[in-house]
Structure formats: C-alpha cells, structure tokens
Design a protein around this motif. Structure first.
Motif, PDB file in Angstrom:
ATOM      1  N   UNK A  13       0.942  -1.238  -0.336  1.00  0.00           N
ATOM      2  CA  UNK A  13       0.176  -0.289  -0.328  1.00  0.00           C
ATOM      3  C   UNK A  13       0.824   1.325  -0.189  1.00  0.00           C
ATOM      4  N   UNK A  14       0.644   2.419  -0.929  1.00  0.00           N
ATOM      5  CA  UNK A  14       1.076   3.669   0.006  1.00  0.00           C
ATOM      6  C   UNK A  14       0.979   4.210   0.967  1.00  0.00           C
ATOM      7  N   UNK A  84       8.094   4.055   2.099  1.00  0.00           N
ATOM      8  CA  UNK A  84       6.997   5.927   1.668  1.00  0.00           C
ATOM      9  C   UNK A  84       7.006   5.605   0.641  1.00  0.00           C
ATOM     10  N   UNK A  85       6.891   4.365  -0.401  1.00  0.00           N
ATOM     11  CA  UNK A  85       6.475   3.978  -1.156  1.00  0.00           C
ATOM     12  C   UNK A  85       5.330   4.052  -2.164  1.00  0.00           C
ATOM     13  N   UNK A  86       5.407   5.252  -3.253  1.00  0.00           N
ATOM     14  CA  UNK A  86       4.279   5.703  -3.401  1.00  0.00           C
ATOM     15  C   UNK A  86       3.661   5.164  -5.427  1.00  0.00           C
ATOM     16  N   UNK A 113      17.052 -10.123 -14.237  1.00  0.00           N
ATOM     17  CA  UNK A 113      15.279 -10.856 -15.119  1.00  0.00           C
ATOM     18  C   UNK A 113      14.173  -9.537 -14.848  1.00  0.00           C
ATOM     19  N   UNK A 114      14.269  -8.791 -13.658  1.00  0.00           N
ATOM     20  CA  UNK A 114      13.147  -8.040 -13.073  1.00  0.00           C
ATOM     21  C   UNK A 114      12.506  -8.211 -12.296  1.00  0.00           C
ATOM     22  N   UNK A 115      11.718  -7.660 -11.536  1.00  0.00           N
ATOM     23  CA  UNK A 115      11.051  -7.480 -10.013  1.00  0.00           C
ATOM     24  C   UNK A 115       9.743  -6.721  -9.788  1.00  0.00           C
ATOM     25  N   UNK A 116       8.805  -7.550  -9.724  1.00  0.00           N
ATOM     26  CA  UNK A 116       7.286  -6.061  -9.943  1.00  0.00           C
ATOM     27  C   UNK A 116       7.001  -5.697  -8.498  1.00  0.00           C
ATOM     28  N   UNK A 117       7.109  -3.883  -8.380  1.00  0.00           N
ATOM     29  CA  UNK A 117       6.747  -3.709  -7.308  1.00  0.00           C
ATOM     30  C   UNK A 117       5.496  -3.125  -7.950  1.00  0.00           C
ATOM     31  N   UNK A 118       4.576  -3.324  -7.419  1.00  0.00           N
ATOM     32  CA  UNK A 118       3.363  -2.565  -7.882  1.00  0.00           C
ATOM     33  C   UNK A 118       2.793  -2.090  -5.857  1.00  0.00           C
ATOM     34  N   UNK A 119       1.796  -0.217  -6.224  1.00  0.00           N
ATOM     35  CA  UNK A 119       2.222  -0.073  -5.036  1.00  0.00           C
ATOM     36  C   UNK A 119       1.088   0.692  -4.894  1.00  0.00           C
ATOM     37  N   UNK A 120      -0.195   0.127  -4.823  1.00  0.00           N
ATOM     38  CA  UNK A 120      -1.562   0.148  -4.667  1.00  0.00           C
ATOM     39  C   UNK A 120      -2.931   0.288  -3.391  1.00  0.00           C
ATOM     40  N   UNK A 121      -3.003   1.352  -3.365  1.00  0.00           N
ATOM     41  CA  UNK A 121      -4.280   1.331  -2.527  1.00  0.00           C
ATOM     42  C   UNK A 121      -5.538   0.055  -2.654  1.00  0.00           C
TER      43      UNK A 121
END
Length: 121
Positions: A13-14, A84-86, A113-121
């Motif tokens: 989450x944000x 403090x991810x946005x 290879x990359x790794x996914x980061x998702x910041x969402x409420x």
C-alpha cells in the motif's frame, strides 16, 4: 555463467516499504558499480540509484530521501530499501552491475530479470 538474481518485489500500500535484493552468481574477478533501474508500463527504463565499489551512492531525484541503496561485497549483493512508497513507484525493477569477469578484461554490463513492485491501495 554470470547471472544477477533479484528478489523482494511484491505489492504494498502507499506509504509502505519493500526491500529488493540482487545477488551475482558465477565466477568473477570484480564487481564495479551496481545499481537499480525501473520500467513502468508504457514508459522507458529509468535509472533509480547506484553504488560504487567504494560505497559512494547516487539517487534519482524522484526517490531521494525515500530509497536507500547498499551492497555487501562479500556476498556479491546489492540491496534497495524502499520506504514511503508511492503509486508512481510501481514498475518492474532491474538490477544492474558492471562486472569484470577476468582481471585483464574491462567490465561488462549485466542485468537481472526484473522484479515487479506494485504500490496500490
């Protein structure tokens, strides 16, 4: 064969935090600068932060004060502590390293290879 293996991505989450790790495997002579890049959907890959073999760090303005890059030379690893991810930090994060395989050879660029980061409420 040299490989960069990332871990630590996920959904948060944000305002939350994540820590990314990247470990270099394979026989090498030396790792020079290590860093992180990211690529959001529909956008070009952008530089996030890097750290020299001596420990000097640099950050993109967009993450300065929120992200911290570090490395453990004995483990051949680099880390990215993200606080403090946005939502705009959402992207695939890539580890990058300038690696000298042999002492007589200049460094080459290697990517994870990359790794996914998702910041969402």
């Amino acid at each position: 064969q040299v490989q960069l293996v990332e871990s630590g991505g996920g959904s948060v989450q944000p305002g939350g935090s994540l820590r990314l790790s990247c470990v270099v495997s394979g026989s090498i002579f030396r790792i020079n600068t290590m860093g992180w890049y990211r690529q959001a959907p529909g956008k070009q890959r952008e530089w996030v932060a890097n750290i020299t073999s001596g420990g000097s760090t640099n950050y993109a303005d967009s993450v300065k004060g929120r992200f911290t890059i570090s490395r453990d030379n004995a483990k051949k690893a680099v880390y990215l502590q993200m606080n403090s991810l946005k939502p705009e930090d959402t992207a695939v994060y890539y580890c990058n390293a300038d690696i000298r395989i042999f002492f007589f050879r200049p460094g080459d660029d290697y990517w994870g290879q990359g790794t996914q980061v998702t910041v969402s409420s």
